[in-house]
Design an enzyme around this catalytic site. Sequence first.
Site, PDB file in Angstrom:
ATOM      1  N   SER A 106       1.093  -1.404   0.023  1.00  0.00           N
ATOM      2  CA  SER A 106      -0.031  -0.033  -0.086  1.00  0.00           C
ATOM      3  C   SER A 106       1.176   1.096  -0.100  1.00  0.00           C
ATOM      4  O   SER A 106       1.529   1.397   1.019  1.00  0.00           O
ATOM      5  CB  SER A 106      -0.720  -0.051   1.314  1.00  0.00           C
ATOM      6  OG  SER A 106      -1.491   1.174   1.535  1.00  0.00           O
ATOM      7  N   ARG A 107       0.847   2.122  -0.985  1.00  0.00           N
ATOM      8  CA  ARG A 107       1.865   3.065  -1.210  1.00  0.00           C
ATOM      9  C   ARG A 107       1.373   4.252  -0.339  1.00  0.00           C
ATOM     10  O   ARG A 107       2.156   5.211   0.027  1.00  0.00           O
ATOM     11  CB  ARG A 107       1.857   3.618  -2.611  1.00  0.00           C
ATOM     12  CG  ARG A 107       2.537   2.817  -3.494  1.00  0.00           C
ATOM     13  CD  ARG A 107       2.468   3.425  -4.827  1.00  0.00           C
ATOM     14  NE  ARG A 107       2.720   2.065  -5.717  1.00  0.00           N
ATOM     15  CZ  ARG A 107       2.302   1.821  -6.982  1.00  0.00           C
ATOM     16  NH1 ARG A 107       1.790   2.756  -7.561  1.00  0.00           N
ATOM     17  NH2 ARG A 107       2.468   0.527  -7.615  1.00  0.00           N
TER      18      ARG A 107
END
Lengths: 508, 131
Positions: free
Chosen positions: A370-371
């Site tokens: 998850s950036r």
Amino acid sequence: MSTVLEQIEQQIAKLSNKAVKKNTGTIRTVADGVAKIDGLSDVMYNEMVQFPGGAIGIALNLEQDEVGCVILGDISQLKEGDEVTTTGKLLSVPVGKALLGRTVDSLGNPVDGKGPIETKEYYPVEKIAPGIIVRKSVSQPLFTGIMAIDSMIPIGRGQRELIIGDRGTGKTTITIDTIINQAKINKVGIASGDPKFRPVYSIYVAVGQKNSNIVRTIAALEAAGALEFTVIVAAAAADNPANQYLAPYSGAAMGEWFMENGMDALIVYDDLSKHAVAYRQISLILKRPSGREAYPGDVFYLHSRLLERAARLEGKGSLTALPIIETLAGDVSAYIPTNVISITDGQIFLETDLFNQGIRPAVSVGLSVSRVGSAAQIKATKQVGGKLKGELAQFRELAAFAQFGSDLDAKTKAQLERGGRIVELFKQPAFAPLPIELQVAVLFAMQKGFFEAVELRKVVEAAASLKAFFTGRKDALLADIRTKAVLDKDLEAKLQAACEEWKASYAS
Amino acid sequence: MATPAKIALQEARLLFSLSMEGGVVSPERVAGVLEYVEKHRPASPTAVLKAYHRLIAAELAKSEAVIEHAGSIGEPVLAAIAAVMSKRYDRKVTAKAKPNPELLAGMRVRIGDDVYESSVAAQLAALAASV
């Protein structure tokens, strides 16, 4: 007085007698939901055109002598030479809270037999995504209720997180769990009367799915009491490709209404692989030049303009997108998967092998990311699960090496033992999302070694017992974790005591 | 590689451009083009001529206002409509009357792709659609 009224009446009469100008064309060919039309010299790109018999079309190809339109609706009555007229309008769909609990088609018409939808507002299906200035960074969490995701791959409000995997790996289940979890949180939040509470409304867009699958999804949402917070946009496999192509944009328009009106919404596109296939079909019939895998050149733009519409807006609400992509034989480097991976803010990769081993949800920790990272996590989750992703990745690496040799040092053995327990702990049945406070409690017990004495094959059972113990007997403690969202010394002591109490009762 | 249909359309466009004189279709030039096609037959003459016919018909329709009407219509009205349309489209437009009792009352003027509707039948249809 009467003269004045007469003057006004005359003016009205003049207006009503005024000639109406229409721009027309004639159908030259109709094939597979696409019509080629002569004329329509004033038509605009993406404008709605009216076909005889009430069918609507959208002008997609504006050429020198002809216009290519996709037709939405029944095409069986259309024939060569029929007159088509422009409408001067872009395709719009009904929006608003009246859609909640309803199933609609890609034009917003109800298909659930529950009567007409009472809404006055309409939003255009195609809309330019919010720009840079109005956006706000993602920092509020959106809990999926799935421990493996909320602790290691957190999703924030306004984020675009791709769910990718082969067929039958539980992609849809993850999104349904998330929708159910939002409904559960909404119910608790609304009941609490907290004025700061922001409910999350969900939109589930089914593209190219079997009708039986859509019915199953609706039934699961209804059974969990989540349908009242959800809009279903259905463009089944039997619908024409134009409807399948439009459905995600219609869903996005419905979600944008919540976002623009200061609310939070979640939209699931299930799935964008079939959406790309529908668009490819339309493009090939329109004779647009084809590129890799016969997809048209603008297939990247097809998805980027859709997913860019998910955002968190300054002073308004947010729209979180969970697009789904189906891979073939785990190939994430195919055309459409790589496109969507590059557009989204992270991906949750589901592995067939893990699924078959009984690890469900089959989240591959190594390939999932998850950036937005920990910005979208509450502090309590960070405290108990901050290092989990690293530990689990290390475990997988060690487990792969451990297959080749039996002589392992004590430290490696301990790491493998612990990793195995974490894997077991993250197993979760479908349609049973866990509240974040319960996740924190379970992870706290794991971090403090309360599962170390439990046999590996009994960890799932022990975790279920711990969850039941907390839900049944430590409701106040869970409420404290939920409201404080951080583990202070007092809460840690209470959690420790509760875990010890559970351990004593579980051992006996 | 261009398909035969595309090639035929390209050839028809070329013939069409040769048929124009001063922005309007010239009957003499059309006759000349047809004579040329007769002598030098293209690969698919039917397709070329059909496409050419379509282009010429569309162009001619831009210069002729077809006035569908219910009831009688006089020459002065036709002339007035022709004058208004000539001004609006910035080209010489002729008017042609075409009786159509289905309109019930009023008229419908068709010029090229544009239709100006002022008939009772259209108003009733709009009313029916809105109810």
